[in-house]
Write an enzyme that holds these catalytic residues in place. Structure first.
Site, PDB file in Angstrom:
ATOM      1  N   ASP A  24     -60.538  50.425  30.395  1.00 10.38           N
ATOM      2  CA  ASP A  24     -61.482  50.710  31.286  1.00 10.38           C
ATOM      3  C   ASP A  24     -61.632  52.243  31.426  1.00 10.38           C
ATOM      4  OD1 ASP A  24     -61.605  48.064  31.748  1.00 10.38           O
ATOM      5  OD2 ASP A  24     -60.031  48.051  33.192  1.00 10.38           O
ATOM      6  N   LYS A  27     -65.435  53.709  28.055  1.00 12.82           N
ATOM      7  CA  LYS A  27     -65.824  53.598  26.595  1.00 12.82           C
ATOM      8  C   LYS A  27     -67.329  53.068  26.460  1.00 12.82           C
ATOM      9  CE  LYS A  27     -62.340  50.843  26.012  1.00 12.82           C
ATOM     10  NZ  LYS A  27     -61.859  50.657  27.145  1.00 12.82           N
ATOM     11  N   GLY A  32     -64.320  44.416  28.977  1.00 12.09           N
ATOM     12  CA  GLY A  32     -65.612  44.470  29.857  1.00 12.09           C
ATOM     13  C   GLY A  32     -66.017  45.950  29.822  1.00 12.09           C
ATOM     14  N   HIS A  33     -67.286  46.167  29.322  1.00 12.40           N
ATOM     15  CA  HIS A  33     -67.630  47.590  29.272  1.00 12.40           C
ATOM     16  C   HIS A  33     -68.986  47.503  30.001  1.00 12.40           C
ATOM     17  CE1 HIS A  33     -65.870  48.164  25.135  1.00 12.40           C
ATOM     18  NE2 HIS A  33     -65.013  48.094  26.113  1.00 12.40           N
ATOM     19  N   GLN A  90     -60.137  47.907  24.976  1.00 11.99           N
ATOM     20  CA  GLN A  90     -58.921  48.270  25.413  1.00 11.99           C
ATOM     21  C   GLN A  90     -58.634  49.841  25.382  1.00 11.99           C
ATOM     22  OE1 GLN A  90     -58.893  45.382  23.178  1.00 11.99           O
ATOM     23  NE2 GLN A  90     -59.974  44.599  24.888  1.00 11.99           N
TER      24      GLN A  90
END
Ligand code: GDP
Ligand code: IMO
Ligand code: MG
Length: 427
Positions: free
Chosen positions: A13, A16, A40-41, A223
Site C-alpha cells: 500500500d 504502487k 488493492g491498487h 504487496q
C-alpha cells in the site's frame, strides 16, 4: 531497451498503483509478476478513481499492453468481474494478455484460507482471505491448477480430483466443514474457459520478443518487501516474492534485462494484518496519519496500522531489491506536524542496532530510536518541482534519501497522476 521493476519497499500500500499508472503512459507493457487479488491498487485519473486488484495498473493507459504473468495466482471470477467493471466505465481491456502458466485460485483455496486462519486464533496472519496462500502451496506441492488446464476438460477433471482428494479429508475431518464435490468445481471452471481464452498467451515469449524489438516493459509488484515469503517478517507475510527477484521468475524475463528497480516508499509507514511493526503508533498521531492519509484497505476495508518512517526498513528494501530509485509517496500527508519523528535505528535489548535484525525474536523486541525533523505547514499539493517545496519538506526528503541509501527520483504530493514531483527521470 529497458525492463523496469516497480516494488513496494515497506508492507504494501505504498502507492504502487499510482506510480505504475504514472509510468503507464510512457511504457509499452505493464506486467504483474506475483500475488493475486490480495492486492488493492487505487489509481486516480482526473476525477475518476479506480480500485484494481488483479489487473496491472497499466490497463488504464490506452497504449499500454497489460499482462498477468506466470507468477500471479488468478481467481477467474474476480478477474472477469474486474474486467466487466472497467469495460462498463469505457476502459479498453481487449489488449490484456494472461500467462497460460499462471495458477488458479479455486473455491477450496478460499475456504482453506479462511478456516486455517480461524484455527490459528491469536496467531493468525490476518490474511485477506482470498485463497492466496493455499493456491501457492498447491503450486509448490505440484497439485495446482493452471490457466492452460481450463482448455483440456479431462486434465482439469483429473487435477481437481487429485487436489480435492486430500483437501476434502482435511476440510471434513480437521475443520469440520462440508466436502467440496470435484464436479461442481470442474463445471464452474469450465464455464470460465471460453471467456478467458482470447487473452491467454505465451507471455514470457511475447515479453522477451518485445524487449528485443526495443519496447519498454514495466514489471509491477503487488504487496511489498517486508511481506515477501523469503525476505519479509515471516510468518507474517504473503506467500509469494514481491521483491525484485520475483519479477524474473514471475514473468520469464531474465535479470540481465533489468535496468532499473524502483522502490515505492511511503513518507511514513503502514501495515495491514498481523506481525511486528516497530514504529507503530497507538496515539493521536497514528489516528491522524490514518485519517489524513485515508489509510483504509482497498481490498478488505480494514483500517491500516500507521506509524512513522522507518529508515532501517528503507535501507533493507534498498539492499534486498537492489533499488536504483525511490518514488516517495504521500509527503503531503505529513503537512501540519511541527516535528516529524523518523526512526533511524533500533534499540534491541539495550543495544543500538542500525539494520533490520535477521532474528525474528530480535525484530519483535526492536524499539525505534527517533530523530525529530522540523515539519512544515504550507500546502504542498500544488508543488511541481523540488524547489516549490518548503525548505523543511526539502530537508525531510533529503534526510530520507540519505537514510535510505537510495536516490529519491519522484515525490508524491497527492493521489492524482499530476500530483507528482519528478526529480530524476524514471525511464
Ligand atoms: P498500492 O497497493 O501500493 O497501489 O497502494 P494503495 O492504492 O493500496 O494505497 C495508496 C493510497 O494512497 C491510494 O489511495 C492512493 O490513491 C493514495 N496515494 C498514492 N500516492 C499518494 C500521494 O502522493 N499523496 C496522497 N495524498 N495519496 C497518495
Ligand atoms: P498491495 O498490493 C498490504 C497482507 C495481509 C496479510 C498478509 C498475508 O495493495 O500493496 P495474504 O492474503 O496475501 O495471504 O495475506 O499480507 N497483504 C497486504 N497488505 N497490501 C497488500 O497488497 C497486501 N496483500 C497482502 O494483510 O497481513
Ligand atoms: Mg494496496
Amino acid at each position: 531497451m529497458p525492463a523496469l521493476v516497480l516494488v513496494g519497499a515497506q508492507w504494501g500500500d505504498e502507492g504502487k498503483g499510482k506510480a505504475t499508472d504514472l509510468l503507464g503512459g510512457s511504457v509499452d507493457y505493464v506486467v504483474r509478476y506475483q500475488g493475486g487479488n490480495n492486492a488493492g491498487h487505487t489509481v486516480v485519473v482526473g476525477d475518476q478513481k479506480y480500485a484494481l486488484h488483479l489487473l496491472p495498473s497499466g490497463i488504464l493507459s490506452p497504449n499500454c499492453v497489460p499482462v498477468i504473468g506466470n507468477g500471479v495466482v488468478i481467481d477467474p471470477a474476480v478477474l472477469l468481474s474486474e474486467l466487466a467493471g472497467l469495460q462498463d466505465r469505457g476502459v479498453d481491456t481487449s489488449k490484456l494478455l494472461i500467462s497460460g502458466n499462471a495458477h488458479l485460485i479455486t473455491p477450496y483455496h478460499r475456504t482453506l484460507d479462511k478456516v486455517s486462519e480461524r484455527f490459528l486464533g491469536k496467531r493468525k496472519i490476518g490474511t485477506t482471505g482470498r485463497g492466496i496462500g493455499p493456491s501457492y502451496a498447491d503450486k509448490i506441492n505440484r497439485i495446482g491448477i493452471r490457466v492452460q488446464d481450463l482448455f483440456d476438460e479431462s486434465i482439469l477433471r483429473q487435477k481437481v480430483d487429485a487436489a480435492l482428494n486430500d483437501k476434502n479429508q482435511i476440510l471434513v475431518k480437521l475443520y469440520n466443514r462440508r466436502a467440496m464435490p470435484a464436479e461442481l468445481v470442474v463445471e464452474e471452471y469450465l464455464g470460465y474457459a471460453e471467456k478467458l481464452r482470447p487473452f491467454v498467451a505465451d507471455t514470457a515469449l511475447l515479453l522477451n520478443q518485445a524487449l528485443e524489438d526495443g519496447k519498454v516493459v514495466l514489471m509491477e509488484g503487488g504487496q511489498g518487501t517486508l511481506l515477501d515469503v523469503d525476505h519479509g517478517t515471516y510468518p507474517f507475510v504473503t506467500s509469494s516474492n514481491p521483491t525484485s527477484g520475483g519479477a524474473c521468475t514471475g514473468t520469464g524475463i531474465g535479470p540481465t534485462r533489468i535496468d532499473r528497480v524502483i522502490g515505492i516508499l511511503k513518507a511514513y509507514t503502514t501495515r495491514v494484518g498481523s506481525g511486528p511493526f516497530p514504529t507503530e503508533l497507538f496515539d493521536e498521531d497514528g489516528e491522524a496519519l490514518r485519517r489524513i492519509g485515508g489509510e483504509r484497505g482497498v481490498t478488505t476495508g480494514r483500517d491500516r496500522r500507521c506509524g512513522w518512517f522507518d529508515a532501517p526498513i528503507a535501507r533493507y528494501a534498498t539492499r534486498i531489491n537492489g533499488l536504483t530509485d525511490v518514488f516517495l509517496t504521500k509527503l503531503d500527508v505529513l503537512t501540519g506536524w511541527e516535528e516529524i519523528p523518523v526512526c533511524v535505528a533500533y534499540e534491541i535489548d539495550g543495544k543500538r542496532v542500525e539494520e533490520v535484525p535477521f532474528s525474528q525474536t530480535d525484530f519483535h523486541h526492536a524499539k525505534p530510536i527517533y530523530e525529530k525533523l522540523p515539519g512544515w505547514s504550507e500546502d504542498i499539493t500544488k508543488a511541481q518541482t523540488f524547489d516549490d517545496l518548503p525548505k523543511n519538506a526539502q530537508d525531510y526528503v533529503k534526510a530520507l534519501e540519505e537514510l535510505s541509501r537510495c536516490r529519491i527520483s519522484a515525490i508524491g504530493v497527492g493521489p492524482g497522476r499530476t500530483e507528482t514531483i519528478q526529480v530524476h527521470s524514471l525511464l
